[in-house]
Design an enzyme around this catalytic site. Structure first.
Site, PDB file in Angstrom:
ATOM      1  N   ASP A 207       0.962  -1.245   0.040  1.00 51.35           N
ATOM      2  CA  ASP A 207       0.090   0.014  -0.018  1.00 51.35           C
ATOM      3  C   ASP A 207       0.876   1.098   0.063  1.00 51.35           C
ATOM      4  OD1 ASP A 207      -2.113   1.828   0.416  1.00 51.35           O
ATOM      5  OD2 ASP A 207      -2.327   1.515   2.429  1.00 51.35           O
TER       6      ASP A 207
ATOM      7  N   ASN B 270      -0.695   4.583   0.037  1.00 52.27           N
ATOM      8  CA  ASN B 270      -1.262   5.771   0.438  1.00 52.27           C
ATOM      9  C   ASN B 270      -1.926   5.497   1.774  1.00 52.27           C
ATOM     10  OD1 ASN B 270      -3.230   4.271  -0.560  1.00 52.27           O
ATOM     11  ND2 ASN B 270      -4.383   5.782  -1.719  1.00 52.27           N
TER      12      ASN B 270
ATOM     13  N   ASP C  47      -4.538   3.639   2.867  1.00 51.38           N
ATOM     14  CA  ASP C  47      -5.800   3.405   2.862  1.00 51.38           C
ATOM     15  C   ASP C  47      -5.874   1.831   3.135  1.00 51.38           C
ATOM     16  OD1 ASP C  47      -5.029   1.922   0.489  1.00 51.38           O
ATOM     17  OD2 ASP C  47      -6.825   3.011  -0.662  1.00 51.38           O
TER      18      ASP C  47
ATOM     19  N   ASP D 189      -1.664  -1.285  -3.925  1.00 49.14           N
ATOM     20  CA  ASP D 189      -1.909  -0.423  -5.359  1.00 49.14           C
ATOM     21  C   ASP D 189      -0.731  -0.327  -6.121  1.00 49.14           C
ATOM     22  OD1 ASP D 189      -0.122   1.565  -3.998  1.00 49.14           O
ATOM     23  OD2 ASP D 189      -1.735   2.179  -2.882  1.00 49.14           O
TER      24      ASP D 189
ATOM     25  N   ASP E 255      -4.206 -10.061 -16.168  1.00 42.91           N
ATOM     26  CA  ASP E 255      -5.436 -11.062 -16.333  1.00 42.91           C
ATOM     27  C   ASP E 255      -6.420 -10.733 -17.233  1.00 42.91           C
ATOM     28  OD1 ASP E 255      -7.056 -13.364 -14.727  1.00 42.91           O
ATOM     29  OD2 ASP E 255      -5.705 -12.624 -13.215  1.00 42.91           O
TER      30      ASP E 255
ATOM     31  N   ASP F 190      -8.638 -16.088 -17.206  1.00 45.31           N
ATOM     32  CA  ASP F 190      -9.760 -16.396 -16.086  1.00 45.31           C
ATOM     33  C   ASP F 190     -10.552 -17.452 -16.743  1.00 45.31           C
ATOM     34  OD1 ASP F 190     -10.296 -15.950 -13.210  1.00 45.31           O
ATOM     35  OD2 ASP F 190     -12.134 -15.354 -14.113  1.00 45.31           O
TER      36      ASP F 190
ATOM     37  N   GLU G 275      -6.348 -20.518 -17.346  1.00 39.20           N
ATOM     38  CA  GLU G 275      -6.959 -21.024 -16.219  1.00 39.20           C
ATOM     39  C   GLU G 275      -7.820 -22.098 -16.455  1.00 39.20           C
ATOM     40  OE1 GLU G 275      -8.811 -20.079 -11.877  1.00 39.20           O
ATOM     41  OE2 GLU G 275      -9.766 -19.374 -13.766  1.00 39.20           O
TER      42      GLU G 275
ATOM     43  N   HIS H 297      -3.461 -17.062  -5.627  1.00 45.31           N
ATOM     44  CA  HIS H 297      -4.386 -16.339  -4.962  1.00 45.31           C
ATOM     45  C   HIS H 297      -5.903 -16.900  -4.697  1.00 45.31           C
ATOM     46  CE1 HIS H 297      -5.774 -15.932  -8.959  1.00 45.31           C
ATOM     47  NE2 HIS H 297      -7.037 -15.531  -8.777  1.00 45.31           N
ATOM     48  N   ASP H 298      -6.077 -18.144  -5.289  1.00 45.69           N
ATOM     49  CA  ASP H 298      -7.074 -19.118  -5.102  1.00 45.69           C
ATOM     50  C   ASP H 298      -7.014 -20.517  -4.153  1.00 45.69           C
ATOM     51  OD1 ASP H 298      -8.678 -17.659  -6.361  1.00 45.69           O
ATOM     52  OD2 ASP H 298      -8.459 -18.616  -8.277  1.00 45.69           O
TER      53      ASP H 298
END
Ligand code: GLC
Ligand code: CA
Length: 561
Positions: free
Chosen positions: A26, A28, A30, A34, A103, A205, A260, A333-334
């Site tokens: 990150d 900034n 939040d 990013d 992606d 995907d 994928e 990520h899965d």
């Protein structure tokens, strides 16, 4: 295997490093990673020695499924930055000799996409046929299973059109209608847009799902619930569309593509990736990931069955002996963190175990896809409470299990092993608050082990997991045998040891990996007596002319003299 018979390609020789931007860095405060964050870490990324960066979706999205629900394919997600940031990032990558793969999520869009907002207004709307519909006057639509819908039905009624739209994933992810040539032209146009910007490829995907069966017939009864995945992947025009995409777009650029591929198996993968098919370069499958993992990710005793794992990986390798090219991956990520899933995250084993798995990924044939954070041996966070989860898949399945009066403790225990959020916790950069990921509140909790598992401390240590990863990447790059060599499995029934050879021309390597937490002894094949040790993940090694002893999770590569 002879090098002169091999068609060398940059994407076969590459190591791909996957960045899940939301959790990388990150910039900034939040709490959300990013593009600026990635830009600030470019030198780190370069220092890994990898060749290609795959970015999970960074397009405009209302984020029901963390960017896999795209509302504008030509803009950047507000939380991630803007197009200037993207251009800077791409330039920064290219200046460092890194390629960038994006992606491509085109089985479905977001329900917030202007196409769908129009489509749902009336049957006469020009965008209506960009999606799949079942008119209500035809009765209840035939059963279709949804991954993410609270009721598991992939049809959702829409009043204005008096029809149901199809969504294999969340209600907010309506499936795009590939049968419509206008839709296909829009997609190809959008792909040109990104290629003209200079990106180097696409990870596609759930691309195997794009072609639907005409008239939405009832499926044979053996395809119920999530077994429908198999039939979703057999749409009648899948290969026609991918071949068309190849001709319309892909063949005009020097880029790589990877599907994928849910529903791809050894018997059908070549239809997708054999060179003469003119479709895609590579595919990644789920056959190893599904070992010991049942519906709703409830695990069973086969979860770490090494014999089955070796069998699956060896069958997959053999498919590509003559044609096509494979991929190798554990984490993404899965899926869970590789060290938890495939070895051990117990404090006494985590380091060696993760180096052992790194050795495996980088010594197999096929392009390795390596997930961010695995290079420092990050492990599953293992949430105790459903309230800590952000992933809609875990949350929906928990609610369903609860409604059905199912075993919620078993569910939580299984998701500590398999839940997708385990891989999505922020990268652990250092031992300061929030692991240096953010100055705000992270969108998903940071794994408390960041105090001792982090990049900064591993940079300082010569034999850290991080430096071992760099060494292994270099070893692969320096040895074409590790990339192209013929693979042969030894000792298939051994429950602790994964042993295999790689052969290219006169060069022969032996890879020995102890996948267990106890020592083992292995009688060396004669030709490897007095072999050279190329790499070893533990300082000591007990090796004589005939016998090698491997410690728990030890990994060694030998070269025949
Ligand atoms: C793929 C993605 C996953 C996403 C799904 C729907 O499986 O990897 O993260 O939820 O497709 O787009
Ligand atoms: Ca941010």
């Amino acid at each position: 295997m002879k090098l002169k018979n091999i068609k060398r390609e940059w994407w076969k020789e590459a190591v791909v490093y996957q960045i899940y931007p939301r959790s990388f860095q990150d910039s900034n405060g939040d709490g959300i990673g990013d593009l600026r964050g990635i830009i600030n870490r470019l030198d780190y990324i370069k220092s890994l020695g990898v060749d290609v960066i795959w970015l999970n979706p960074i397009y405009a999205s209302p984020n029901h499924d963390n960017g896999y629900d795209i509302s504008d394919y030509r803009n950047i997600m507000t939380e991630f930055g803007d197009m200037n940031d993207f251009d800077t990032l791409l330039k920064g990558m290219h200046e460092r000799g890194l390629k960038v793969v994006m992606d491509l999520v085109v089985n479905h869009s977001s329900s917030e996409h202007i196409w769908f907002k129009e489509a749902k207004k009336s049957r006469q709307n020009p965008y209506y046929n960009y999606y799949h519909w079942w008119p209500a006057e035809n009765g209840t639509p035939p059963a279709r299973w949804s991954f993410f819908a609270p009721d598991e039905s992939a049809w959702r009624y829409n009043k204005a059109t008096d029809s149901y739209y199809l969504h294999y994933f969340a209600v907010e992810q309506p499936d795009l209608n590939w049968e419509n040539p206008k839709l296909r032209a829009e997609i190809y146009d959008m792909m040109h847009f990104w290629f003209k910007k200079g990106i180097d490829g696409f990870r596609m995907d759930v691309i195997t799902f794009i072609s639907k069966h005409d008239g939405y017939p009832e499926f044979p009864s053996e395809y119920h619930g999530n077994k429908m995945i198999e039939i979703y992947a057999q749409g009648p025009r899948l290969h026609k569309y991918l071949n068309e995409m190849h001709n319309e777009v892909l063949k005009h650029y020097d880029v790589m593509t990877v599907a994928e591929g849910p529903g791809t198996h050894v018997h059908n993968v070549l239809d997708l990736v054999a060179e003469d098919r003119e479709e895609l370069n590579m595919n990644y499958h789920f056959d190893h990931q599904s070992i010991g993992v049942g519906e709703r990710y409830i695990v069973d005793e086969d979860y770490q069955n090494l014999v089955k794992f070796k069998q699956v990986m060896s069958e997959w390798d053999a498919v590509f002996n003559e044609r096509g090219w494979g991929t190798i991956y554990f984490g993404n990520h899965d899926f869970p963190r590789m060290v938890t899933r495939w070895a051990s995250d117990a404090p006494e084993h985590r380091r060696n175990a993760s180096k052992m798995l790194t050795t495996y990924l980088l010594s197999m044939r096929g392009t390795p896809y390596y997930y961010m954070g695995d290079e420092i041996g990050m492990s599953n966070i293992k949430f105790n409470s459903i309230d800590d989860y952000q992933d809609l898949m875990t949350i929906n399945w928990y609610e369903l299990t609860k409604m059905e009066g199912g075993d919620l403790d078993q569910f939580i225990e299984s998701h500590k092993l398999c839940g997708r959020d385990n891989a999505r916790t922020p990268i652990q950069w250092d031992d300061t608050e929030n692991a240096g990921f953010t100055e705000g509140t992270p969108w998903l909790k940071v794994n408390p082990n960041y105090k001792y598992v982090n990049v900064a401390s591993q940079e300082k240590e010569a034999d850290s997991e991080l430096n071992y990863f760099r060494k292994m990447v270099k070893l692969r790059a320096d040895n074409l045998t590790l990339i192209y060599g013929q693979y042969e499995l030894l000792a298939p029934d051994d429950e602790q040891l994964y042993a295999f050879t790689r052969v290219l021309d006169d060069d022969k390597l032996l890879v020995l990996l102890n996948f267990s937490d106890t020592k083992l002894a292995y009688r060396l094949p004669l030709e490897f007596s007095s072999a050279n040790v190329l790499i070893n993940n533990i300082k000591q090694l007990s090796l004589n002319d005939t016998l090698i002893e491997l410690d728990a999770y030890q990994a060694v590569i030998l070269r025949r003299n």
